[in-house]
Scaffold this motif. Structure first.
Motif, PDB file in Angstrom:
ATOM      1  N   ALA A 196      -1.040   7.009  -8.694  1.00 22.37           N
ATOM      2  CA  ALA A 196      -2.120   7.887  -8.249  1.00 22.37           C
ATOM      3  C   ALA A 196      -3.164   7.124  -7.434  1.00 22.37           C
ATOM      4  CB  ALA A 196      -2.765   8.566  -9.445  1.00 22.37           C
ATOM      5  N   ALA A 197      -3.542   5.946  -7.902  1.00 19.92           N
ATOM      6  CA  ALA A 197      -4.553   5.156  -7.203  1.00 19.92           C
ATOM      7  C   ALA A 197      -4.074   4.708  -5.826  1.00 19.92           C
ATOM      8  CB  ALA A 197      -4.944   3.939  -8.042  1.00 19.92           C
ATOM      9  N   VAL A 198      -2.876   4.156  -5.774  1.00 22.58           N
ATOM     10  CA  VAL A 198      -2.332   3.671  -4.498  1.00 22.58           C
ATOM     11  C   VAL A 198      -2.133   4.838  -3.536  1.00 22.58           C
ATOM     12  CG1 VAL A 198      -0.335   2.574  -3.394  1.00 22.58           C
ATOM     13  CG2 VAL A 198      -1.296   1.610  -5.501  1.00 22.58           C
ATOM     14  N   SER A 199      -1.592   5.932  -4.036  1.00 23.01           N
ATOM     15  CA  SER A 199      -1.346   7.105  -3.202  1.00 23.01           C
ATOM     16  C   SER A 199      -2.640   7.668  -2.614  1.00 23.01           C
ATOM     17  CB  SER A 199      -0.630   8.174  -4.025  1.00 23.01           C
ATOM     18  OG  SER A 199      -0.388   9.313  -3.252  1.00 23.01           O
ATOM     19  N   ALA A 200      -3.666   7.794  -3.432  1.00 22.56           N
ATOM     20  CA  ALA A 200      -4.937   8.335  -2.946  1.00 22.56           C
ATOM     21  C   ALA A 200      -5.548   7.435  -1.872  1.00 22.56           C
ATOM     22  CB  ALA A 200      -5.908   8.509  -4.110  1.00 22.56           C
ATOM     23  N   THR A 242      -6.648   6.667   3.840  1.00 20.35           N
ATOM     24  CA  THR A 242      -6.684   5.752   4.981  1.00 20.35           C
ATOM     25  C   THR A 242      -5.837   6.289   6.129  1.00 20.35           C
ATOM     26  OG1 THR A 242      -7.048   3.881   3.505  1.00 20.35           O
ATOM     27  CG2 THR A 242      -6.284   3.374   5.732  1.00 20.35           C
ATOM     28  N   ALA A 243      -4.644   6.788   5.815  1.00 18.77           N
ATOM     29  CA  ALA A 243      -3.765   7.338   6.856  1.00 18.77           C
ATOM     30  C   ALA A 243      -4.428   8.514   7.565  1.00 18.77           C
ATOM     31  CB  ALA A 243      -2.435   7.762   6.240  1.00 18.77           C
ATOM     32  N   ARG A 244      -5.058   9.390   6.797  1.00 18.21           N
ATOM     33  CA  ARG A 244      -5.731  10.546   7.407  1.00 18.21           C
ATOM     34  C   ARG A 244      -6.876  10.096   8.315  1.00 18.21           C
ATOM     35  NH1 ARG A 244      -7.330  13.607   3.086  1.00 18.21           N
ATOM     36  NH2 ARG A 244      -9.287  12.465   3.050  1.00 18.21           N
ATOM     37  N   SER A 245      -7.662   9.129   7.868  1.00 19.37           N
ATOM     38  CA  SER A 245      -8.769   8.625   8.682  1.00 19.37           C
ATOM     39  C   SER A 245      -8.271   7.946   9.952  1.00 19.37           C
ATOM     40  CB  SER A 245      -9.620   7.641   7.868  1.00 19.37           C
ATOM     41  OG  SER A 245     -10.208   8.293   6.772  1.00 19.37           O
ATOM     42  N   LEU A 246      -7.210   7.152   9.822  1.00 20.67           N
ATOM     43  CA  LEU A 246      -6.637   6.477  10.992  1.00 20.67           C
ATOM     44  C   LEU A 246      -6.062   7.468  11.988  1.00 20.67           C
ATOM     45  CD1 LEU A 246      -4.942   3.481   9.178  1.00 20.67           C
ATOM     46  CD2 LEU A 246      -6.831   3.331  10.828  1.00 20.67           C
ATOM     47  N   LEU A 262       1.548   3.710  11.812  1.00 21.22           N
ATOM     48  CA  LEU A 262       1.628   2.848  12.994  1.00 21.22           C
ATOM     49  C   LEU A 262       0.380   3.054  13.838  1.00 21.22           C
ATOM     50  CD1 LEU A 262       3.193   0.993  14.973  1.00 21.22           C
ATOM     51  CD2 LEU A 262       4.180   3.075  15.937  1.00 21.22           C
ATOM     52  N   LEU A 263      -0.218   1.956  14.267  1.00 23.54           N
ATOM     53  CA  LEU A 263      -1.400   2.003  15.126  1.00 23.54           C
ATOM     54  C   LEU A 263      -1.015   1.563  16.536  1.00 23.54           C
ATOM     55  CD1 LEU A 263      -3.643   0.510  12.420  1.00 23.54           C
ATOM     56  CD2 LEU A 263      -4.121   2.667  13.585  1.00 23.54           C
ATOM     57  N   PRO A 264      -0.768   2.526  17.439  1.00 28.89           N
ATOM     58  CA  PRO A 264      -0.365   2.160  18.802  1.00 28.89           C
ATOM     59  C   PRO A 264      -1.443   1.377  19.545  1.00 28.89           C
ATOM     60  CG  PRO A 264      -0.040   4.510  18.423  1.00 28.89           C
ATOM     61  CD  PRO A 264      -0.787   3.966  17.245  1.00 28.89           C
ATOM     62  N   GLN A 265      -2.725   1.644  19.237  1.00 29.27           N
ATOM     63  CA  GLN A 265      -3.824   0.932  19.884  1.00 29.27           C
ATOM     64  C   GLN A 265      -4.805   0.451  18.814  1.00 29.27           C
ATOM     65  OE1 GLN A 265      -5.159   3.978  22.648  1.00 29.27           O
ATOM     66  NE2 GLN A 265      -4.016   2.979  24.283  1.00 29.27           N
ATOM     67  N   PRO A 266      -4.484  -0.661  18.166  1.00 27.67           N
ATOM     68  CA  PRO A 266      -5.377  -1.160  17.120  1.00 27.67           C
ATOM     69  C   PRO A 266      -6.754  -1.501  17.683  1.00 27.67           C
ATOM     70  CG  PRO A 266      -3.495  -2.639  17.436  1.00 27.67           C
ATOM     71  CD  PRO A 266      -3.334  -1.522  18.390  1.00 27.67           C
ATOM     72  N   SER A 267      -7.760  -1.327  16.844  1.00 27.31           N
ATOM     73  CA  SER A 267      -9.138  -1.578  17.263  1.00 27.31           C
ATOM     74  C   SER A 267      -9.895  -2.243  16.119  1.00 27.31           C
ATOM     75  CB  SER A 267      -9.813  -0.249  17.617  1.00 27.31           C
ATOM     76  OG  SER A 267      -9.923   0.561  16.451  1.00 27.31           O
ATOM     77  N   GLU A 268     -11.119  -2.600  16.384  1.00 21.88           N
ATOM     78  CA  GLU A 268     -11.958  -3.180  15.333  1.00 21.88           C
ATOM     79  C   GLU A 268     -12.137  -2.176  14.190  1.00 21.88           C
ATOM     80  OE1 GLU A 268     -16.483  -4.898  14.757  1.00 21.88           O
ATOM     81  OE2 GLU A 268     -15.604  -4.918  16.767  1.00 21.88           O
ATOM     82  N   PHE A 269     -12.319  -0.908  14.537  1.00 24.31           N
ATOM     83  CA  PHE A 269     -12.500   0.119  13.511  1.00 24.31           C
ATOM     84  C   PHE A 269     -11.238   0.309  12.669  1.00 24.31           C
ATOM     85  CE2 PHE A 269     -12.699   4.671  12.200  1.00 24.31           C
ATOM     86  CZ  PHE A 269     -13.736   4.531  11.283  1.00 24.31           C
ATOM     87  N   SER A 270     -10.082   0.372  13.323  1.00 27.36           N
ATOM     88  CA  SER A 270      -8.839   0.533  12.552  1.00 27.36           C
ATOM     89  C   SER A 270      -8.606  -0.691  11.666  1.00 27.36           C
ATOM     90  CB  SER A 270      -7.634   0.797  13.466  1.00 27.36           C
ATOM     91  OG  SER A 270      -7.329  -0.319  14.280  1.00 27.36           O
ATOM     92  N   ASP A 271      -8.972  -1.866  12.156  1.00 23.40           N
ATOM     93  CA  ASP A 271      -8.844  -3.076  11.333  1.00 23.40           C
ATOM     94  C   ASP A 271      -9.706  -2.988  10.078  1.00 23.40           C
ATOM     95  OD1 ASP A 271      -7.009  -4.370  12.967  1.00 23.40           O
ATOM     96  OD2 ASP A 271      -8.539  -5.534  14.018  1.00 23.40           O
ATOM     97  N   ILE A 272     -10.915  -2.458  10.211  1.00 14.24           N
ATOM     98  CA  ILE A 272     -11.801  -2.307   9.058  1.00 14.24           C
ATOM     99  C   ILE A 272     -11.171  -1.381   8.021  1.00 14.24           C
ATOM    100  CG2 ILE A 272     -13.999  -1.324   8.272  1.00 14.24           C
ATOM    101  CD1 ILE A 272     -15.172  -2.358  10.994  1.00 14.24           C
ATOM    102  N   LEU A 273     -10.653  -0.235   8.476  1.00  9.96           N
ATOM    103  CA  LEU A 273     -10.049   0.719   7.547  1.00  9.96           C
ATOM    104  C   LEU A 273      -8.828   0.131   6.841  1.00  9.96           C
ATOM    105  CD1 LEU A 273     -10.262   4.019   9.644  1.00  9.96           C
ATOM    106  CD2 LEU A 273     -11.708   3.346   7.707  1.00  9.96           C
ATOM    107  N   VAL A 274      -7.956  -0.511   7.595  1.00  9.26           N
ATOM    108  CA  VAL A 274      -6.736  -1.068   6.987  1.00  9.26           C
ATOM    109  C   VAL A 274      -7.075  -2.263   6.105  1.00  9.26           C
ATOM    110  CG1 VAL A 274      -4.439  -2.021   7.399  1.00  9.26           C
ATOM    111  CG2 VAL A 274      -5.290  -0.187   8.862  1.00  9.26           C
ATOM    112  N   ALA A 319      -3.488   7.136  14.969  1.00 10.42           N
ATOM    113  CA  ALA A 319      -2.341   6.575  14.250  1.00 10.42           C
ATOM    114  C   ALA A 319      -1.197   7.577  14.183  1.00 10.42           C
ATOM    115  CB  ALA A 319      -2.751   6.168  12.834  1.00 10.42           C
ATOM    116  N   ILE A 320      -0.004   7.043  14.094  1.00 11.96           N
ATOM    117  CA  ILE A 320       1.205   7.850  13.916  1.00 11.96           C
ATOM    118  C   ILE A 320       1.627   7.684  12.460  1.00 11.96           C
ATOM    119  CG2 ILE A 320       3.616   8.141  14.584  1.00 11.96           C
ATOM    120  CD1 ILE A 320       2.735   6.830  17.319  1.00 11.96           C
ATOM    121  N   VAL A 321       1.711   8.795  11.750  1.00 10.47           N
ATOM    122  CA  VAL A 321       2.004   8.767  10.320  1.00 10.47           C
ATOM    123  C   VAL A 321       3.343   9.437  10.059  1.00 10.47           C
ATOM    124  CG1 VAL A 321       1.247   9.518   8.032  1.00 10.47           C
ATOM    125  CG2 VAL A 321      -0.444   8.793   9.733  1.00 10.47           C
ATOM    126  N   GLU A 322       4.159   8.774   9.262  1.00 11.98           N
ATOM    127  CA  GLU A 322       5.442   9.317   8.840  1.00 11.98           C
ATOM    128  C   GLU A 322       5.461   9.316   7.312  1.00 11.98           C
ATOM    129  OE1 GLU A 322      10.191   8.463   9.470  1.00 11.98           O
ATOM    130  OE2 GLU A 322       8.792   6.783   9.570  1.00 11.98           O
TER     131      GLU A 322
END
Length: 111
Positions: free
Chosen positions: A34-38, A43-47, A65-77, A53-56
């Protein structure tokens, strides 16, 4: 066991994959799952919403998958990665964490 893998290239997180079941408890009572899934789904929804982001999603598997990683995406991940490391420290038999770094065609794996 849940397997969390984070992929980095040229100083940026470029994707992550979380798959499996923790086996800590039965479905509906598994606090590790539950913790990992939440965390991962949030994070996937925010990205997706803010970073393109492309989510599967598949049964017991989430690829982001982050086709164009950024400083913001790095913070979230990075926050997801650190939170999952915290869970791993408490439940190492139920969760593994791996970082795959690909810098200029050289791959380094950290667990």
């Amino acid at each position: 066991m849940i397997r969390a893998r984070f992929f980095s290239s040229n100083g940026h997180y470029v994707s992550f994959c979380i798959e499996g079941h923790s086996g800590y408890d039965i479905k509906g009572k598994d606090i590790v799952c539950a913790a990992v899934s939440a965390l991962a789904q949030h994070t996937a929804r925010s990205l997706t919403k803010y970073c393109g982001a492309i989510v599967e999603k598949k049964q017991a598997k989430l690829n982001v998958l982050l086709p164009q990683p950024s400083e913001f995406s790095d913070i979230l991940v990075r926050e997801l990665h650190e939170s999952i490391e915290d869970i791993h420290s408490q439940y190492p038999q139920n969760l593994s964490v791996e970082v795959v770094i690909n810098e200029d065609r050289h791959t380094v794996v950290r667990s």
